[in-house]
Motif scaffolding. Sequence first.
Motif, short mmCIF file in Angstrom:
data_model
loop_
_atom_site.label_atom_id
_atom_site.label_comp_id
_atom_site.label_asym_id
_atom_site.label_seq_id
_atom_site.Cartn_x
_atom_site.Cartn_y
_atom_site.Cartn_z
N LYS A 131 0.83 -1.21 0.00
CA LYS A 131 0.00 0.00 0.00
C LYS A 131 0.86 1.25 0.00
O LYS A 131 0.60 2.22 0.71
N GLY A 132 1.94 1.24 -0.79
CA GLY A 132 2.81 2.39 -0.94
C GLY A 132 3.82 2.59 0.18
O GLY A 132 4.57 3.56 0.17
N GLU A 133 3.86 1.70 1.15
CA GLU A 133 4.73 1.85 2.31
C GLU A 133 5.72 0.69 2.41
O GLU A 133 5.38 -0.45 2.09
N ILE A 134 6.92 0.98 2.86
CA ILE A 134 7.89 -0.08 3.15
C ILE A 134 7.67 -0.57 4.59
O ILE A 134 7.55 -1.76 4.84
N ILE A 135 7.62 0.35 5.55
CA ILE A 135 7.27 -0.01 6.93
C ILE A 135 5.77 0.17 7.07
O ILE A 135 5.24 1.25 6.79
N TYR A 136 5.10 -0.89 7.45
CA TYR A 136 3.65 -0.83 7.56
C TYR A 136 3.18 -1.56 8.81
O TYR A 136 3.97 -2.22 9.48
N LYS A 137 1.92 -1.39 9.14
CA LYS A 137 1.36 -1.97 10.36
C LYS A 137 0.54 -3.22 10.03
O LYS A 137 -0.20 -3.24 9.06
#
Length: 135
Positions: free
Chosen positions: A104-110
Amino acid sequence: MSIKMIHHICIQTEKYEESLDFYNRIMGFKVVNESKDFHKRDYNTWLKLGNFMIELQTPKMGDKFNKWSCLNSGPVHMGFMVDDVEKEYERIKKLGYDNFKIKKGEIIYKVEGENLFKIKAPEGTEIEIRDTDIL
């Protein structure tokens, strides 16, 4: 039960030098034994981090591996615990490694409120990095 702990995982690779460098330099494993010409393989190498080991193998002479797919059954990724996800991401980036999974466009995500990121080793093994325990 007589099982005491997980001892190792065996990873096969056609990119031996790249995979060896990744697990050694990026992930911090130390080579404890490298065997050349091992049972029709160019290499069979043992790497160790704490009490956990990776057995890194090249294909047997004449064999070609199937490409990795998340649609295969069996292990999907390996997970490693670090003190700080953000600092670990920055450390790996500074080492020049950039094969991160983007979600979703993020490298670090939750996931379930916890930060993590994933990187792909040269042979295709997906590695999850997190700083919180599941329990």
